[in-house]
Design an enzyme around this catalytic site. Structure first.
Site, PDB file in Angstrom:
ATOM      1  N   GLY A  25       1.195  -1.363  -0.243  1.00  0.00           N
ATOM      2  CA  GLY A  25      -0.167   0.021  -0.041  1.00  0.00           C
ATOM      3  C   GLY A  25       0.396   1.392   0.096  1.00  0.00           C
ATOM      4  N   GLY A  27      -0.357   4.851  -0.076  1.00  0.00           N
ATOM      5  CA  GLY A  27      -1.592   6.226   0.006  1.00  0.00           C
ATOM      6  C   GLY A  27      -1.442   6.431   1.003  1.00  0.00           C
ATOM      7  N   GLY A  28      -1.976   6.650   2.157  1.00  0.00           N
ATOM      8  CA  GLY A  28      -1.718   7.634   3.177  1.00  0.00           C
ATOM      9  C   GLY A  28      -1.221   7.233   4.266  1.00  0.00           C
ATOM     10  CG  ASP A  49      -0.948   1.407  -4.120  1.00  0.00           C
ATOM     11  OD1 ASP A  49      -2.230   1.335  -4.839  1.00  0.00           O
ATOM     12  OD2 ASP A  49      -1.661   1.794  -2.624  1.00  0.00           O
ATOM     13  CE  LYS A  73      -3.625   6.155  -4.291  1.00  0.00           C
ATOM     14  NZ  LYS A  73      -4.456   6.106  -3.598  1.00  0.00           N
ATOM     15  CG  ASP A 118      -7.347   1.464   0.550  1.00  0.00           C
ATOM     16  OD1 ASP A 118      -7.841   0.312   0.111  1.00  0.00           O
ATOM     17  OD2 ASP A 118      -7.896   2.194  -0.240  1.00  0.00           O
ATOM     18  CB  CYS A 159      -3.896 -14.771  12.338  1.00  0.00           C
ATOM     19  SG  CYS A 159      -5.596 -15.360  12.477  1.00  0.00           S
ATOM     20  CB  CYS A 174     -40.514  -2.268   6.742  1.00  0.00           C
ATOM     21  SG  CYS A 174     -39.415  -2.930   8.568  1.00  0.00           S
TER      22      CYS A 174
END
Length: 444
Positions: A25, A27-28, A49, A73, A118, A159, A174
């Protein structure tokens, strides 16, 4: 860029220089983690990634710039890291970690695996690969101000899949169809409606009134009540929503009347539902249109960001009509039998859900929401905060240093309902915090 010089033991320093680690990963958390790793002394890193860079990433994923939008990325992260640490050896994969090429043998090439993912499916997969390869895994994640870091080692710890994870909240059919009491109920209903009209129909996502609602105890043989509810459209509610919509040529006004007048009048005949609730108020298209000019805020382009404006009924009617016409044109262009897939990043689809959900909120006496708020709820978006990512990335490296020092027994799981910044200080000893200041490097 500066690197704080610390007092890593020679054995640990040598290990960082020679060991190979995998970061899953970019990312952030991944951007912060890669920066921390190279500035701490890790020399052999592989990062994988599947994603490409989006404009929305740029506010927190600092290794990326506007010129990188649309690019891999993993590859751009590698190039950015090499600019401030050219001696590090980084291999980037623009691919899914679930690709069969990344098998158990692949994972055995590493001394340590660090997750910055993520999604649960990929986390489950990496967890199983690391267990099979008997490689330590540092699992992490953030959700707004919350975050967690967990060390997983076969035979020593639980784990990732040992404890059940919370599932996405669901709502009774409903409630969605008959008695919404919160904005999210109307937003879910609007997403169901999109699929019923333009996408793949699902019997479990029906939007018409639910006559089988046990709370209503309504008698379906009461034909007089049905006639009162809808003099001309009694049969519409019992046929496929998509078939009926197609038969009208996706006429926005007819759709509006069915959804926000006829179906609501039909609900009102189930009088037991409204003995302890405020009854809904049907909307009539012509009445809305005949009530005169829209409020000034619906005409002003300068009254704040468009997505953060809360429209009134007149503006919602306009948005509903425009989105239906746009989606109808998309279907026609795609040809016979075509279906659309709802995507929060598709403007016409998002406009439709915003308008339909808010009109239903108005009918059921709820405060309407901005497009931004509807998108957040409809897309199950959890805010990503740069400082949370930074703290979690720092904790990952701390746990990695302990593992590589042979101190698995001192590793901790940092996870709680409190903000991760509070967790950070409550779980770290003074010695740990001092080590982090010494060993973890920062951008200056």
């Amino acid at each position: 860029m500066v690197q704080l010089v610390g007092s890593l033991r020679k054995e640990l320093h040598d290990t960082l220089s020679t060991c190979k680690v995998l970061v899953v990963g970019a990312g952030g958390i991944g951007c912060e983690l890669l920066k921390n790793l190279v500035l701490t002394g890790f020399k052999n890193i592989e990062v994988i990634d599947l994603d490409t860079i989006d404009v929305s990433n740029l506010n927190r994923q600092f290794l990326f710039q506007k010129k990188h939008v649309g690019k891999s990325k993993a590859q751009v992260a590698k190039e950015s890291v090499l600019q401030f640490c050219p001696t590090v050896n980084i291999t980037a994969y623009h691919d899914s970690i679930m690709n069969p090429d990344y098998n158990v043998e692949f994972f055995r090439n590493f001394m340590l695996v660090m997750n910055a993912l993520d999604n649960r499916a990929a986390r489950n997969h990496v967890n199983r690969m690391c267990l099979a390869a008997d490689i330590p895994l540092i699992e992490s994640g953030t959700a707004g101000y919350l975050g967690q870091v967990t060390v997983i080692k076969k035979g020593l710890t639980e784990c990732y899949e040992c404890q059940p994870k919370p599932t996405q909240k669901t709502f009774p059919g409903c409630t969605i169809r008959n008695t919404p009491s919160e904005p999210i109920h109307c937003i879910v209903w609007a997403k169901y409606l999109f699929n019923q009209l333009f996408g793949e129909e699902d019997a479990d996502q029906e939007v018409s009134p639910d006559t089988a609602d046990p709370e209503a105890a309504w008698n379906p043989e009461d034909t007089a009540a049905r006639a009162t509810a809808s003099e001309n459209d009694g049969d519409i509610k019992r046929v496929s929503t998509k078939d009926w919509a197609r038969s009208t040529g996706y006429d926005a006004v007819k759709l509006f009347h069915k959804l926000f007048k006829d179906d609501i009048m039909y609900l009102l005949t189930m009088d037991k539902l409204w003995k302890t609730r405020k009854a809904p108020t049907p909307l009539v298209w012509q009445h809305v249109w005949d009530n005169g000019n829209p409020p000034p805020q619906e005409l002003s382009a300068g009254s704040g960001l468009k997505d953060q404006q809360v429209l009134g009924v007149w503006g919602l009617c306009q948005l509903f009509q425009h989105s239906v016409e746009t989606l109808r044109s998309q279907l026609q262009e795609m040809g016979e039998g075509a279906e659309l897939v709802w995507d929060k990043d598709d403007p016409p689809a998002m406009d439709f859900v915003t308008a339909a959900a808010n009109l239903r909120m108005h009918i059921f006496s709820m405060n309407t929401k901005s497009r931004f708020d509807v998108k957040s709820m409809a897309g199950n978006i959890i805010p990503a905060i740069a400082t949370t990512n930074a703290v979690i990335a720092g904790l990952i490296v701390l746990e990695g240093l302990k593992i590589l020092s042979g101190e698995l027994e001192s590793c901790r799981t940092v996870s709680d309902k409190r903000p991760c910044t509070q967790q950070f200080f409550s779980f770290l000893s003074i010695e740990d915090f001092s080590d982090m200041i010494v060993h973890i490097s920062f951008i200056a």
